[in-house]
Design an enzyme around this catalytic site. Structure first.
Site, PDB file in Angstrom:
ATOM      1  CB  CYS A  40      13.201  54.008 -19.584  1.00  0.00           C
ATOM      2  SG  CYS A  40      13.186  54.180 -21.394  1.00  0.00           S
ATOM      3  CG  ASP A  41      13.545  49.459 -17.703  1.00  0.00           C
ATOM      4  OD1 ASP A  41      13.614  48.232 -17.704  1.00  0.00           O
ATOM      5  OD2 ASP A  41      13.621  50.128 -18.739  1.00  0.00           O
ATOM      6  CB  CYS A  98      13.165  48.234 -25.766  1.00  0.00           C
ATOM      7  SG  CYS A  98      14.780  49.064 -25.718  1.00  0.00           S
ATOM      8  CB  SER A 128      15.937  42.593 -18.928  1.00  0.00           C
ATOM      9  OG  SER A 128      15.244  43.200 -19.985  1.00  0.00           O
TER      10      SER A 128
END
Length: 551
Positions: free
Chosen positions: A119-120, A191, A468
């Site tokens: 993730c990010d 996602c 985001s």
């Protein structure tokens, strides 16, 4: 330091005794020690399957003659952290991840590393660590989530946030909102749109630090397990060939990454992370080069939130290598760069054809002749600001309107929800930058509310914070200098006219210079009472235009 410094020789008998305490045989101690950095946890959907990926990596390392040893890295779920105090702790973890991984890797003398992020901030943090430690290293992510389905259409997390805005505007019922809630995120994984996590995992392929499919094979596919085994084997081959991260992450490799970034239409957060990773490699990657690369790089993909295709579709179309192969038709890729495969980029991509021209446009028929990200400059952002151009509606590429000024995300969100933002407005959210936030919060809640309420074709938003990857619309972030550092955004007043011209890469506050000089002369930036890690972070962090690196 390497394993030789830890386990060889009479003087290291105490060290060997501790390896025996771990249950490692003499045979295991004689082989290359491979640190497997596991980002597994039970709070981040993109990480809940990483234990299985790690097990597969361990098997691959062992099959190739190495000794795998696992240690952890943290990760924050940006979606869960969104819209509250938790988002202040997202970007700041990038440096915690880099620091702690550097400490673990160098303290224990590993011969090689396999990074298992997803993730990010987790991906760039581990890329930064890889550059610092500089032993043979391969990346294999946990993989992307499959898209959800509502009313027969694919959905992703951005659909969920926009559904909240639609409900607030009375456009959908509570029952429909509940349906989105239950169906939008159907599997584990990062996602499903081209958000920051998937952007960085795709760019890891473009940099040469991940194997083919690292950015696109869905988390729930068995091919992801096979990929992890191959990653374990690949690091052993890199040790034999003495290929290290700084051999791979060269200036040319970063140009490749930026080029692929523009073609894919990646998250604007890549403009924070690529400069920070390059910095760890001793390379200066300023934002000015982004527009140069964008000017000659066609935008080939409109993945969610910019369009109706998803990471699973990109994978089926041929993935990142197929995009790079399209770009190479016009000589836009540096094909001589070495990669974790031991082969060059050119060798890796030569047979990777585009299998779906609806997902990956042929280079002769792009969505646009210029890239998916633009850097805007002007008196409001003399050092730069960033917008995901490929996710902006055509009618909003040029916009001028009155400023609606807010000193934090929550105040802006309240105004949007209560119907106080009108068509034509330019929402300004300040004191949310790296230093002023601190932590440079993502503004997905307000941007999604604007889109969900049907204002996306008439309202722009600018901030010294960031967005985001799920954000779409005329949303300009990373405004530098930020308000907390005395930037002009700090003296914008309600009703001031702001002009945005994305094709011309310009953003201007249309106020007489004498008036601005007077405002700046009397301007004292607001100070927040901070403690703990955020206080330390705010005192060290640079501006968004330079990657929010710690000085």
């Amino acid at each position: 330091m390497s394993k030789t410094d830890v386990v060889r020789g009479v003087q290291n008998a105490p060290h060997r005794s501790l390896f025996h305490a771990l249950g490692l045989t003499e045979e295991e101690q004689s082989r290359p020690l491979i640190g497997i950095v596991s980002s597994y946890n039970e709070i981040v959907p993109g990480h809940m399957n990483i234990d299985k990926i790690v097990d597969a990596v361990k098997l691959g390392v062992a099959m190739a003659g190495g000794t795998p040893i696992v240690f952890p890295a943290i990760a924050v779920c940006d979606g869960i952290a969104m819209g509250h105090q938790g988002m202040k702790y997202s970007l700041v973890t990038r440096d915690l991840i880099a620091d702690s991984t550097e400490a673990m890797a160098l303290a224990h003398g590993f011969d090689g590393l396999v990074m298992v992020p997803n993730c990010d901030k987790n991906v760039p943090g581990l890329l930064m660590a890889a550059a610092r430690v500089n032993v043979p290293t391969v990346f294999v992510s946990g993989g992307p989530m499959l898209a959800g389905r509502v009313d027969g259409k694919k959905t992703s997390l951005s659909s969920m946030f926009e559904a909240v805005g639609a409900y607030s505007a009375g456009k959908i019922s509570r029952e429909k909102l509940n349906e989105y809630e239950k169906k939008t995120c159907p599997t584990c994984g990062s996602c499903s749109g081209m958000y920051t996590a998937n952007s960085m995992n795709c760019l890891t392929e473009a940099l040469g630090m991940g194997l083919k499919g690292n950015g696109t094979i869905p988390a729930v596919y068995s091919a992801r397990i096979e990929l992890a085994k191959h990653a374990g084997m690949a690091v052993m081959d890199m040790i034999k060939k003495d290929i290290k991260p700084r051999d791979i992450m060269t200036q040319k490799a970063f140009v490749n990454a930026l080029t692929v970034d523009m073609a894919l239409g990646c998250s604007t957060n890549s403009m924070l992370h690529l400069p920070a990773i390059a910095h760890e490699c001793g390379i200066d990657l300023n934002l000015d080069i982004a527009n140069e690369i964008s000017a000659k790089t066609p935008n080939l993909c409109h993945l969610a939130p910019a369009g109706r295709t998803y990471i699973e579709d990109l994978d089926e179309a041929g993935g990142v290598y197929a995009v790079m192969n399209e770009l190479d038709k016009k000589g836009l890729i540096n094909t001589d760069c070495i990669t974790v495969t031991g082969k060059t980029v050119g060798e890796n991509i030569k047979d990777c054809i585009n299998l779906d021209t609806e997902v990956i446009r042929p280079i002769e028929n792009p969505y646009s002749q210029t890239g998916g990200i633009a850097v805007l400059k002007g008196n409001l952002a003399p050092q730069g600001s960033v917008v995901k151009r490929s996710a902006v509606l055509p009618e909003m590429l040029v916009h001028q309107g009155p400023a609606r000024v807010f000193d934090c995300e929550e105040d802006a969100q309240s105004a949007i929800n209560s119907g106080k933002i009108k068509p034509g407005d330019v929402v300004v959210i300040r004191y949310e930058g790296p230093k002023g936030g601190p932590g440079m919060r993502e503004m997905l809640n307000p941007t999604s509310a604007i889109m969900g309420m049907g204002l996306g074709n008439s309202v722009a938003l600018i901030t010294d914070g960031r967005f985001s990857g799920a954000t779409r619309g005329a949303c300009i972030g990373h405004v530098t200098p930020e308000a907390a550092s005395g930037g002009l955004i700090g003296v914008v007043e309600e009703g001031d006219i702001i002009s945005i011209d994305i094709p011309a890469n310009k953003i201007e506050l249309k106020v007489d210079q004498k008036i601005l000089d007077e405002r700046l002369k009397n301007f004292v930036p607001k100070q927040k009472q901070l403690s703990g890690y955020l206080k330390r972070y705010a005192s060290l962090v640079s501006g968004g235009a330079s990657g929010a690196i710690l000085n």
